[in-house]
Design a protein around this motif. Structure first.
Motif, PDB file in Angstrom:
ATOM      1  N   ILE A  14       0.824  -1.214   0.000  1.00 28.98           N
ATOM      2  CA  ILE A  14       0.000   0.000   0.000  1.00 28.98           C
ATOM      3  C   ILE A  14       0.854   1.258   0.000  1.00 28.98           C
ATOM      4  O   ILE A  14       0.637   2.184  -0.796  1.00 28.98           O
ATOM      5  CB  ILE A  14      -0.940  -0.001   1.223  1.00 28.98           C
ATOM      6  N   TYR A  15       1.856   1.324   0.886  1.00 28.14           N
ATOM      7  CA  TYR A  15       2.595   2.567   1.100  1.00 28.14           C
ATOM      8  C   TYR A  15       3.979   2.570   0.462  1.00 28.14           C
ATOM      9  O   TYR A  15       4.605   3.628   0.365  1.00 28.14           O
ATOM     10  CB  TYR A  15       2.706   2.845   2.604  1.00 28.14           C
ATOM     11  N   GLY A  16       4.467   1.430   0.048  1.00 31.78           N
ATOM     12  CA  GLY A  16       5.757   1.354  -0.604  1.00 31.78           C
ATOM     13  C   GLY A  16       6.907   1.284   0.381  1.00 31.78           C
ATOM     14  O   GLY A  16       6.767   1.515   1.582  1.00 31.78           O
ATOM     15  N   ARG A  17       8.071   0.962  -0.158  1.00 32.77           N
ATOM     16  CA  ARG A  17       9.281   0.894   0.657  1.00 32.77           C
ATOM     17  C   ARG A  17       9.620   2.292   1.171  1.00 32.77           C
ATOM     18  O   ARG A  17       9.579   3.268   0.427  1.00 32.77           O
ATOM     19  CB  ARG A  17      10.438   0.330  -0.167  1.00 32.77           C
ATOM     20  N   ASP A  18       9.931   2.394   2.459  1.00 32.48           N
ATOM     21  CA  ASP A  18      10.210   3.686   3.111  1.00 32.48           C
ATOM     22  C   ASP A  18       9.046   4.646   2.946  1.00 32.48           C
ATOM     23  O   ASP A  18       9.234   5.866   2.868  1.00 32.48           O
ATOM     24  CB  ASP A  18      11.498   4.308   2.561  1.00 32.48           C
ATOM     25  N   GLY A  19       7.836   4.105   2.912  1.00 31.33           N
ATOM     26  CA  GLY A  19       6.667   4.947   2.685  1.00 31.33           C
ATOM     27  C   GLY A  19       6.074   5.559   3.923  1.00 31.33           C
ATOM     28  O   GLY A  19       5.154   6.385   3.831  1.00 31.33           O
ATOM     29  N   LEU A  20       6.553   5.175   5.107  1.00 26.55           N
ATOM     30  CA  LEU A  20       6.023   5.714   6.353  1.00 26.55           C
ATOM     31  C   LEU A  20       7.031   6.645   7.012  1.00 26.55           C
ATOM     32  O   LEU A  20       8.244   6.440   6.910  1.00 26.55           O
ATOM     33  CB  LEU A  20       5.666   4.577   7.317  1.00 26.55           C
ATOM     34  N   ALA A  21       6.519   7.658   7.704  1.00 26.41           N
ATOM     35  CA  ALA A  21       7.396   8.610   8.393  1.00 26.41           C
ATOM     36  C   ALA A  21       8.065   7.966   9.599  1.00 26.41           C
ATOM     37  O   ALA A  21       9.256   8.152   9.839  1.00 26.41           O
ATOM     38  CB  ALA A  21       6.590   9.842   8.830  1.00 26.41           C
ATOM     39  N   PHE A  22       7.298   7.194  10.356  1.00 26.46           N
ATOM     40  CA  PHE A  22       7.846   6.491  11.524  1.00 26.46           C
ATOM     41  C   PHE A  22       6.829   5.456  11.976  1.00 26.46           C
ATOM     42  O   PHE A  22       5.657   5.468  11.566  1.00 26.46           O
ATOM     43  CB  PHE A  22       8.185   7.455  12.665  1.00 26.46           C
ATOM     44  N   ILE A  23       7.294   4.561  12.845  1.00 25.37           N
ATOM     45  CA  ILE A  23       6.439   3.535  13.447  1.00 25.37           C
ATOM     46  C   ILE A  23       6.654   3.565  14.957  1.00 25.37           C
ATOM     47  O   ILE A  23       7.794   3.650  15.430  1.00 25.37           O
ATOM     48  CB  ILE A  23       6.782   2.127  12.916  1.00 25.37           C
ATOM     49  N   VAL A  24       5.561   3.482  15.713  1.00 25.73           N
ATOM     50  CA  VAL A  24       5.632   3.339  17.168  1.00 25.73           C
ATOM     51  C   VAL A  24       4.899   2.059  17.548  1.00 25.73           C
ATOM     52  O   VAL A  24       3.726   1.880  17.214  1.00 25.73           O
ATOM     53  CB  VAL A  24       5.012   4.552  17.895  1.00 25.73           C
ATOM     54  N   ASP A  25       5.614   1.165  18.215  1.00 32.59           N
ATOM     55  CA  ASP A  25       5.042  -0.105  18.664  1.00 32.59           C
ATOM     56  C   ASP A  25       5.351  -0.262  20.152  1.00 32.59           C
ATOM     57  O   ASP A  25       6.024   0.580  20.756  1.00 32.59           O
ATOM     58  CB  ASP A  25       5.634  -1.261  17.845  1.00 32.59           C
ATOM     59  N   GLU A  26       4.883  -1.355  20.725  1.00 37.04           N
ATOM     60  CA  GLU A  26       5.172  -1.621  22.131  1.00 37.04           C
ATOM     61  C   GLU A  26       6.678  -1.692  22.360  1.00 37.04           C
ATOM     62  O   GLU A  26       7.454  -1.951  21.439  1.00 37.04           O
ATOM     63  CB  GLU A  26       4.539  -2.946  22.552  1.00 37.04           C
ATOM     64  N   LYS A  65       9.781  -6.458  13.576  1.00 36.88           N
ATOM     65  CA  LYS A  65      10.791  -7.175  12.785  1.00 36.88           C
ATOM     66  C   LYS A  65      10.309  -7.422  11.358  1.00 36.88           C
ATOM     67  O   LYS A  65      11.126  -7.711  10.466  1.00 36.88           O
ATOM     68  CB  LYS A  65      11.166  -8.487  13.456  1.00 36.88           C
ATOM     69  N   TYR A  66       9.005  -7.293  11.147  1.00 38.04           N
ATOM     70  CA  TYR A  66       8.456  -7.458   9.798  1.00 38.04           C
ATOM     71  C   TYR A  66       8.189  -6.119   9.105  1.00 38.04           C
ATOM     72  O   TYR A  66       7.652  -6.104   8.000  1.00 38.04           O
ATOM     73  CB  TYR A  66       7.158  -8.257   9.865  1.00 38.04           C
ATOM     74  N   TYR A  67       8.570  -5.038   9.751  1.00 36.95           N
ATOM     75  CA  TYR A  67       8.249  -3.703   9.222  1.00 36.95           C
ATOM     76  C   TYR A  67       9.496  -2.916   8.808  1.00 36.95           C
ATOM     77  O   TYR A  67       9.416  -1.718   8.548  1.00 36.95           O
ATOM     78  CB  TYR A  67       7.472  -2.898  10.272  1.00 36.95           C
ATOM     79  N   TRP A  68      10.650  -3.572   8.743  1.00 42.07           N
ATOM     80  CA  TRP A  68      11.898  -2.863   8.459  1.00 42.07           C
ATOM     81  C   TRP A  68      11.857  -2.116   7.130  1.00 42.07           C
ATOM     82  O   TRP A  68      12.478  -1.056   6.991  1.00 42.07           O
ATOM     83  CB  TRP A  68      13.067  -3.843   8.440  1.00 42.07           C
ATOM     84  N   ASN A  69      11.174  -2.637   6.132  1.00 43.39           N
ATOM     85  CA  ASN A  69      11.160  -2.000   4.810  1.00 43.39           C
ATOM     86  C   ASN A  69      10.289  -0.751   4.752  1.00 43.39           C
ATOM     87  O   ASN A  69      10.350   0.006   3.781  1.00 43.39           O
ATOM     88  CB  ASN A  69      10.661  -2.991   3.745  1.00 43.39           C
ATOM     89  N   LEU A  70       9.487  -0.531   5.791  1.00 45.47           N
ATOM     90  CA  LEU A  70       8.508   0.552   5.732  1.00 45.47           C
ATOM     91  C   LEU A  70       9.091   1.898   6.114  1.00 45.47           C
ATOM     92  O   LEU A  70       8.608   2.940   5.675  1.00 45.47           O
ATOM     93  CB  LEU A  70       7.319   0.229   6.640  1.00 45.47           C
ATOM     94  N   THR A  71      10.126   1.913   6.946  1.00 49.50           N
ATOM     95  CA  THR A  71      10.733   3.164   7.395  1.00 49.50           C
ATOM     96  C   THR A  71      12.033   2.862   8.128  1.00 49.50           C
ATOM     97  O   THR A  71      12.221   1.755   8.649  1.00 49.50           O
ATOM     98  CB  THR A  71       9.802   3.943   8.341  1.00 49.50           C
ATOM     99  N   ARG A  72      12.926   3.841   8.164  1.00 43.47           N
ATOM    100  CA  ARG A  72      14.147   3.712   8.966  1.00 43.47           C
ATOM    101  C   ARG A  72      13.883   4.056  10.417  1.00 43.47           C
ATOM    102  O   ARG A  72      14.725   3.813  11.281  1.00 43.47           O
ATOM    103  CB  ARG A  72      15.229   4.658   8.440  1.00 43.47           C
TER     104      ARG A  72
END
Length: 821
Positions: free
Chosen positions: A484-496, A761-768
């Motif tokens: 949906i968003y592409g590689r590096d398509g997200l600004a950041f991710i916040v998880d537990e 660990k499955y979201y590495w491609n979405l953002t640095r």
């Protein structure tokens, strides 16, 4: 004995001040008193030198005086460790460099002595040609107990040793001061300096430095910390509160003989001895200010949200929403087949039904896609398509409750009971991770109810098997998100992940910015079976027991590495921990350049803290074992599963190689063949048919090994999301306690890391920029543990409410941030 706060620096000309002696006409007057020597010290180089030193001493509170007898040494004038000493530069002497410092050492040795005195810094071959001992005693008489130089003349050094004048060689410091503040003539030659050459100083450079630090141009303000035990000097410029560390300089640590020189200062050999100036440690762990929503709409919404959090009505609502989710036993188990093939997954459908009822505004506002049946992917599309979306993550599943432990729970594990007396919400998932999921949903439901709409798209991803490695949930969600968003398509991710707690008397928040790798290695032994009445020397179980013992006797080395998150976390502890010991603090600082100091930190801290040593090194744990089917039958096979959490500077292959190497010699001693990860290490041809006793095979147990995660940037270019998160944490912490202010100094944000892995660990491609952090309060522990993954799991209501405040602040701040694109 901790000697601290030598508060003035007398920086002499590195080029000219080599021959240190009393003016020739005084050289052989052995009857000169100390006060007479003080009046003429350095007179042959500057008529002002003695006056400068006296002026500096007069500006100090109870300046140090060189004792002449043992009795006097015991009563030498000192100030308490909490006193303040301040110097000012005399306007008539532009060649003098001074420092302003405060001897604040709340964690100092209670038996420490704090002295205030000028320090003399000079160039190379200091004291050459000065054969008389007055060259050393005149400085002591003038109140100078310590000289730092590039090098010393041999005779002068011996006289200094005999008379108790401390001499330290630090050429790198001298070179830095000379190159930074010296006046350069044409052709690169150095000038003769000001006055009679007491100091080479470019007044323009000094003025600019002062102006940058909001200081008077009357003199350059320098702080120098000299740690004799650790062999490190740290130079800073500026006021104590706002100064900047300009350099770390190393010198050879002093031996026992040098400490013996300090007897006149009442220093003992075994004490940690250092001369302490207040160095601004922000160089090692920089901080940002608190970040609050700025636009009128967002600021008003944030204020109203905060006020709402304090109401009994909202507290009751928050308890109700979390309690309802806790009552669903959404357990996940290892090695479950995909959804649709195991009825145990059906509790996740109950979670979906509950969320739809509990948060109706979200389900009428967000789009919702279900990935692999039970993965939830929500999106609230923002009004500005040019802004990168961001992702908030949590997981729906919980660790199963062992039925044998039910009678040990204070309240039933799936009751969601709220105890008003203790302020605790009880049940499996309260701490991991349903409070985060409910907090995110309740925050967004509330914002929708207030009519707030985002500019930046908000994405939610809730996995359903995080507790069993996420292979059906987050793994498929990660693929869907990338489509949906592409590689590096997200600004950041916040998880537990990380939270905040008290360390060394300071509150530290430690968002996870890296994760260790993971590997489950199967060790299987096979050998001929038979009747147990005619047993061999070792059965497969016996061989396996020896292999396990060999592995546990040869663990992976625990080696702290520069540039890793554990080392950076320790730098923050050293920089901002109020109660950290001076010895550990300076070892940590010095470890940035010195291998010996790095090993010292391992000895002083890492090896003594089991949790931290587990964080630093690759761990191994034999968690599963199988062998034998009947008491009177020799088992043909036996195996064990060894779980590894892999050091961030290591790899899966390196871990496998270590296990192989550890087992190989033992295999040879038993005449066992060995195959490791598809490669014959000890082939059958190594033995005759009668010699071979059996076979060992190493393999990846479940084929979901994981390399260490890429590290999220926390400094330099590309670290803007880290600064954004840090400011948000500081604002949340201050607001929840009504502390006010924007400096954020009441909580320090440090790079952190957990010992385990999350769905990220499955979201590495979405953002640095992946942050494992949900603002969980671990700073004020009570008598009852939080019970994560065990009995009596719970969360205090106030901690849960603060998590909700964090998510509201994060969402509103993210909507205004412009630095993520």
């Amino acid at each position: 004995m901790l000697i601290s706060t030598l508060s003035s620096l007398f920086f002499s000309c590195p080029k000219l001040l080599r021959h240190l002696r009393l003016k020739g006409k005084y050289t052989y007057q052995d009857s000169m008193s100390r006060s007479q020597m003080c009046e003429v010290v350095l007179e042959n180089y500057s008529q002002n030198a003695s006056g400068v030193l006296q002026t500096l001493r007069r500006s100090l509170i109870e300046p140090w005086v060189h004792p002449t007898t043992a009795a006097e040494a015991l009563t030498t004038n000192t100030t308490s460790p909490s006193s303040t000493s301040t110097t000012s530069s005399p306007k008539s002497t532009p060649s003098t460099t001074t420092s302003t410092s405060s001897s604040t050492t709340s964690n100092a040795n209670p038996n420490s002595t704090t002295i205030s005195a000028p320090l003399l810094i000079s160039g190379f071959n200091f004291g050459t040609g000065s054969s008389r001992e007055q060259a050393a005693t005149s400085l002591l008489a003038a109140g100078v107990p310590l000289v730092v130089a590039g090098s010393f003349g041999d005779i002068f050094k011996r006289n200094a040793i005999n008379n108790g004048l401390i001499c330290l060689e630090c050429p790198s410091l001298v070179d830095y001061l000379t190159s930074t503040y010296s006046t350069q003539l044409e052709g690169g030659r150095r000038s003769a300096g000001a006055g009679n050459g007491v100091m080479i100083c470019d007044s323009a450079k000094a003025h600019n430095a002062n102006a940058d630090n909001n200081m008077s141009s009357s003199g350059l303000k320098l702080d120098l910390e000299v740690d004799m035990a650790e062999g490190v000097m740290m130079l800073s410029e500026g006021k104590k509160e706002t100064g900047v560390v300009f350099g770390i300089f190393f010198f050879l640590q002093l031996g026992r003989y040098a400490f013996d020189l300090g007897k006149n200062l009442d220093i003992t050999v075994d004490d940690v001895t250092s001369w302490t100036h207040n160095v601004n440690a922000a160089h090692f762990c920089p901080q940002v200010t608190a970040l609050y929503p700025q636009s009128s709409v967002n600021a008003e919404t944030w204020t109203e949200f905060g006020e709402l959090l304090e109401t009994e009505k909202f507290k009751t609502l928050a308890i109700e929403k979390l309690s309802g989710l806790i009552q669903i036993p959404s357990e996940s188990y290892d090695n479950m087949p995909p959804p649709g093939q195991d009825p145990r997954w059906e509790t996740m459908g109950q979670v979906h039904d509950y969320l739809a009822v509990a948060f109706p505004l979200i389900h009428s506002t967000f789009s919702l896609a279900k990935v692999n049946t039970y993965g939830l992917l929500y999106e609230w599309t923002g009004s500005d398509a040019s802004l990168k979306p961001y992702l908030l993550a949590a997981h729906q599943d919980v660790v199963p409750v062992n039925p044998d432990t039910l009678d040990t729970w204070i309240y039933p594990p799936y009751s969601g009971f709220y105890d008003a007396e203790t302020g605790l919400i009880w049940g499996r998932g309260t701490s991991d991770d349903k409070a985060s999921l409910t907090g995110i949903m309740l925050t967004l439901e509330t914002l929708i109810g207030k009519g707030w709409t985002p500019k930046r798209t908000v994405v939610l991803a809730f996995g359903f098997d995080e507790e069993s490695s996420g292979i059906h949930g987050a793994k498929t969600l990660g693929k869907a998100l990338e489509e949906i968003y592409g590689r590096d398509g997200l600004a950041f991710i916040v998880d537990e992940g990380g939270g905040f707690k008290d360390v060394y008397g300071t509150i530290f928040a430690t968002p996870g910015v890296a994760e260790k790798g993971h590997a489950d290695i199967k060790v299987e032994v096979t050998s001929p079976g038979g009747h147990s009445s005619i047993p061999p020397a070792h059965t497969t179980i016996g061989y396996l027991a020896s292999i396990i013992s060999e592995l546990e006797q040869n663990p992976f080395p625990v080696e702290l590495a520069r540039g890793t998150v554990p080392h950076d976390t320790l730098l923050c502890y050293a920089a901002h921990g109020h109660d950290i010991s001076p010895r550990l603090k300076h070892a940590i600082f010095k470890s940035t350049h010195c291998d010996a100091a790095l090993h010292r930190v391992e000895d002083l801290y890492v090896s003594k803290d089991h949790w931290y040593s587990s964080l630093v090194g690759t761990t191994q744990a034999v968690d599963m074992i199988y062998g034998g089917v009947k008491a009177n039958a020799l088992p043909e096979s036996a195996y064990a599963i060894v779980n590894h959490r892999i050091n961030t500077v290591s790899s899966v292959n390196e871990t496998a190689a270590h296990d192989t190497q550890t087992i190989a010699s033992l295999a040879r001693s038993f005449n066992l063949t060995l195959k490791a990860f598809g490669e014959d290490i000890i082939p059958a041809s190594a033995y005759s048919s009668s010699e071979s006793k059996g076979h060992i095979e190493l393999s990846q147990a479940f084929n979901h090994e994981l390399e260490p995660a890429p590290r999220t940037p926390t400094s330099g270019k590309g670290s803007e999301p880290w600064d954004f998160l840090s400011g948000t944490i500081k604002a949340t912490y201050a607001a929840h306690r009504n502390l006010g202010g924007v400096d954020g100094s009441n909580i320090i944000v440090s790079p952190g890391m957990s010992t385990g892995n999350t769905d990220t660990k499955y979201y590495w491609n979405l953002t640095r920029h992946i942050f494992r952090y949900n603002h969980k309060n671990g700073a004020y522990g009570g008598e009852i543990a939080t019970g994560v993954h065990t009995v009596n799991e719970n969360i205090p209501l106030d901690h849960y409410l603060e998590m909700i405040r964090f998510f509201s602040t994060l969402i509103l701040n993210a909507d205004e941030a412009k630095s993520f694109e």
